[in-house]
Every structure is written in C-alpha cells, then in structure tokens.
Design a protein around this motif. Structure first.
Motif, PDB file in Angstrom:
ATOM      1  N   LEU A   9       0.818  -1.205   0.000  1.00 52.33           N
ATOM      2  CA  LEU A   9       0.000   0.000   0.000  1.00 52.33           C
ATOM      3  C   LEU A   9       0.856   1.262   0.000  1.00 52.33           C
ATOM      4  O   LEU A   9       0.371   2.353  -0.221  1.00 52.33           O
ATOM      5  CB  LEU A   9      -0.922  -0.009   1.220  1.00 52.33           C
ATOM      6  N   LYS A  10       2.111   1.076   0.245  1.00 48.16           N
ATOM      7  CA  LYS A  10       3.007   2.227   0.311  1.00 48.16           C
ATOM      8  C   LYS A  10       3.532   2.612  -1.066  1.00 48.16           C
ATOM      9  O   LYS A  10       3.500   3.768  -1.454  1.00 48.16           O
ATOM     10  CB  LYS A  10       4.175   1.916   1.243  1.00 48.16           C
ATOM     11  N   CYS A  11       4.015   1.608  -1.798  1.00 44.08           N
ATOM     12  CA  CYS A  11       4.575   1.922  -3.109  1.00 44.08           C
ATOM     13  C   CYS A  11       3.720   1.341  -4.237  1.00 44.08           C
ATOM     14  O   CYS A  11       4.085   1.441  -5.397  1.00 44.08           O
ATOM     15  CB  CYS A  11       6.022   1.444  -3.211  1.00 44.08           C
ATOM     16  N   GLN A  12       2.593   0.743  -3.858  1.00 44.09           N
ATOM     17  CA  GLN A  12       1.634   0.244  -4.846  1.00 44.09           C
ATOM     18  C   GLN A  12       2.231  -0.801  -5.771  1.00 44.09           C
ATOM     19  O   GLN A  12       1.885  -0.881  -6.943  1.00 44.09           O
ATOM     20  CB  GLN A  12       1.056   1.409  -5.669  1.00 44.09           C
ATOM     21  N   LYS A  13       3.131  -1.594  -5.241  1.00 46.36           N
ATOM     22  CA  LYS A  13       3.728  -2.637  -6.062  1.00 46.36           C
ATOM     23  C   LYS A  13       3.216  -3.994  -5.623  1.00 46.36           C
ATOM     24  O   LYS A  13       3.086  -4.270  -4.431  1.00 46.36           O
ATOM     25  CB  LYS A  13       5.252  -2.592  -5.952  1.00 46.36           C
ATOM     26  N   MET A  19       5.454 -19.178   0.661  1.00 48.45           N
ATOM     27  CA  MET A  19       5.712 -19.655   2.010  1.00 48.45           C
ATOM     28  C   MET A  19       4.637 -20.652   2.409  1.00 48.45           C
ATOM     29  O   MET A  19       3.594 -20.755   1.775  1.00 48.45           O
ATOM     30  CB  MET A  19       5.771 -18.483   2.992  1.00 48.45           C
ATOM     31  N   THR A  20       4.935 -21.354   3.463  1.00 50.65           N
ATOM     32  CA  THR A  20       3.977 -22.345   3.920  1.00 50.65           C
ATOM     33  C   THR A  20       2.807 -21.666   4.621  1.00 50.65           C
ATOM     34  O   THR A  20       2.885 -20.495   4.991  1.00 50.65           O
ATOM     35  CB  THR A  20       4.639 -23.331   4.897  1.00 50.65           C
ATOM     36  N   ILE A  21       1.760 -22.438   4.781  1.00 53.44           N
ATOM     37  CA  ILE A  21       0.578 -21.895   5.449  1.00 53.44           C
ATOM     38  C   ILE A  21       0.919 -21.489   6.881  1.00 53.44           C
ATOM     39  O   ILE A  21       0.452 -20.493   7.407  1.00 53.44           O
ATOM     40  CB  ILE A  21      -0.562 -22.933   5.410  1.00 53.44           C
ATOM     41  N   ARG A  22       1.777 -22.278   7.488  1.00 50.59           N
ATOM     42  CA  ARG A  22       2.191 -21.973   8.844  1.00 50.59           C
ATOM     43  C   ARG A  22       2.982 -20.661   8.904  1.00 50.59           C
ATOM     44  O   ARG A  22       2.785 -19.830   9.777  1.00 50.59           O
ATOM     45  CB  ARG A  22       3.045 -23.124   9.376  1.00 50.59           C
ATOM     46  N   GLU A  23       3.870 -20.507   7.946  1.00 50.22           N
ATOM     47  CA  GLU A  23       4.642 -19.265   7.891  1.00 50.22           C
ATOM     48  C   GLU A  23       3.733 -18.065   7.652  1.00 50.22           C
ATOM     49  O   GLU A  23       3.939 -16.989   8.209  1.00 50.22           O
ATOM     50  CB  GLU A  23       5.680 -19.334   6.764  1.00 50.22           C
ATOM     51  N   ARG A  24       2.740 -18.314   6.846  1.00 51.44           N
ATOM     52  CA  ARG A  24       1.785 -17.249   6.528  1.00 51.44           C
ATOM     53  C   ARG A  24       1.101 -16.752   7.804  1.00 51.44           C
ATOM     54  O   ARG A  24       0.824 -15.578   7.974  1.00 51.44           O
ATOM     55  CB  ARG A  24       0.745 -17.791   5.530  1.00 51.44           C
ATOM     56  N   GLY A  25       0.822 -17.684   8.701  1.00 50.27           N
ATOM     57  CA  GLY A  25       0.151 -17.302   9.925  1.00 50.27           C
ATOM     58  C   GLY A  25       1.082 -16.672  10.948  1.00 50.27           C
ATOM     59  O   GLY A  25       0.658 -15.895  11.787  1.00 50.27           O
ATOM     60  N   GLU A  26       2.368 -17.021  10.846  1.00 51.36           N
ATOM     61  CA  GLU A  26       3.299 -16.548  11.862  1.00 51.36           C
ATOM     62  C   GLU A  26       4.051 -15.302  11.443  1.00 51.36           C
ATOM     63  O   GLU A  26       4.421 -14.480  12.255  1.00 51.36           O
ATOM     64  CB  GLU A  26       4.311 -17.651  12.172  1.00 51.36           C
ATOM     65  N   LYS A  27       4.286 -15.200  10.150  1.00 54.28           N
ATOM     66  CA  LYS A  27       5.128 -14.103   9.680  1.00 54.28           C
ATOM     67  C   LYS A  27       4.306 -13.019   9.009  1.00 54.28           C
ATOM     68  O   LYS A  27       3.296 -13.289   8.358  1.00 54.28           O
ATOM     69  CB  LYS A  27       6.173 -14.619   8.686  1.00 54.28           C
ATOM     70  N   GLN A  28       4.803 -11.833   9.161  1.00 53.70           N
ATOM     71  CA  GLN A  28       4.229 -10.720   8.430  1.00 53.70           C
ATOM     72  C   GLN A  28       5.185 -10.401   7.290  1.00 53.70           C
ATOM     73  O   GLN A  28       6.304  -9.961   7.520  1.00 53.70           O
ATOM     74  CB  GLN A  28       4.070  -9.507   9.364  1.00 53.70           C
ATOM     75  N   PRO A  29       4.769 -10.671   6.071  1.00 52.21           N
ATOM     76  CA  PRO A  29       5.664 -10.403   4.961  1.00 52.21           C
ATOM     77  C   PRO A  29       5.896  -8.905   4.766  1.00 52.21           C
ATOM     78  O   PRO A  29       5.056  -8.085   5.127  1.00 52.21           O
ATOM     79  CB  PRO A  29       4.934 -11.005   3.754  1.00 52.21           C
ATOM     80  N   ALA A  30       7.028  -8.596   4.220  1.00 49.92           N
ATOM     81  CA  ALA A  30       7.365  -7.203   3.989  1.00 49.92           C
ATOM     82  C   ALA A  30       7.604  -6.968   2.511  1.00 49.92           C
ATOM     83  O   ALA A  30       8.021  -7.867   1.782  1.00 49.92           O
ATOM     84  CB  ALA A  30       8.607  -6.829   4.784  1.00 49.92           C
ATOM     85  N   CYS A  31       7.310  -5.788   2.076  1.00 50.06           N
ATOM     86  CA  CYS A  31       7.516  -5.422   0.686  1.00 50.06           C
ATOM     87  C   CYS A  31       8.999  -5.480   0.344  1.00 50.06           C
ATOM     88  O   CYS A  31       9.813  -4.897   1.048  1.00 50.06           O
ATOM     89  CB  CYS A  31       6.974  -4.009   0.458  1.00 50.06           C
ATOM     90  N   PRO A  32       9.356  -6.188  -0.729  1.00 52.83           N
ATOM     91  CA  PRO A  32      10.769  -6.280  -1.109  1.00 52.83           C
ATOM     92  C   PRO A  32      11.315  -4.973  -1.664  1.00 52.83           C
ATOM     93  O   PRO A  32      12.514  -4.788  -1.751  1.00 52.83           O
ATOM     94  CB  PRO A  32      10.777  -7.383  -2.176  1.00 52.83           C
ATOM     95  N   THR A  33      10.417  -4.095  -2.033  1.00 54.28           N
ATOM     96  CA  THR A  33      10.848  -2.826  -2.624  1.00 54.28           C
ATOM     97  C   THR A  33      11.137  -1.773  -1.565  1.00 54.28           C
ATOM     98  O   THR A  33      12.196  -1.156  -1.554  1.00 54.28           O
ATOM     99  CB  THR A  33       9.782  -2.307  -3.598  1.00 54.28           C
ATOM    100  N   CYS A  34      10.195  -1.596  -0.658  1.00 52.05           N
ATOM    101  CA  CYS A  34      10.372  -0.530   0.329  1.00 52.05           C
ATOM    102  C   CYS A  34      10.421  -1.054   1.760  1.00 52.05           C
ATOM    103  O   CYS A  34      10.679  -0.304   2.683  1.00 52.05           O
ATOM    104  CB  CYS A  34       9.258   0.509   0.181  1.00 52.05           C
TER     105      CYS A  34
END
Ligand SMILES: [Zn+2]
Length: 54
Positions: A9-13, A19-34
């Motif tokens: 939502l920051k850079c609109q990319k 990732m696994t379903i478990r990772e999806r629940g545990e991790k908050q992914p971050a934008c690779p750009t910003c």
C-alpha cells in the motif's frame, strides 16, 4: 508451497511470496521494494475476478 500475492500500500507494487501456510500465519511479509509491512493480500491461484459491466 502456496504462493501469496500482496500489494504494497506504500509503493503500490505487487509481489508474490512463497511460504507455507504456517509461515503465513506466523510471519508478516514485507515489501521487497520498500520494506513496508503495510500490505494488502491478494488472492493468487484461485482468483475470482468479476469483471461484469452490467
Ligand atoms: Zn512497498
């Protein structure tokens, strides 16, 4: 592994994260750009696009 699609939502990319379903629940992914974690998750794979213009 499932692939998740996100829109930053920051850079609109859009980017995809694999990732696994478990990772999806545990991790908050971050934008690779910003590096922002202000993301909107898009559904990849089973996309139900309603492009009706009626
Ligand atoms: Zn970003």
């Amino acid at each position: 592994m499932p692939t998740y699609e996100f829109l930053c939502l920051k850079c609109q990319k859009e980017f995809t994260v694999t990732m696994t379903i478990r990772e999806r629940g545990e991790k908050q992914p971050a934008c690779p750009t910003c590096g922002s974690t202000d993301l909107e998750s898009l559904f990849s794979g089973v996309v139900t696009k309603t492009s009706r213009k009626s």
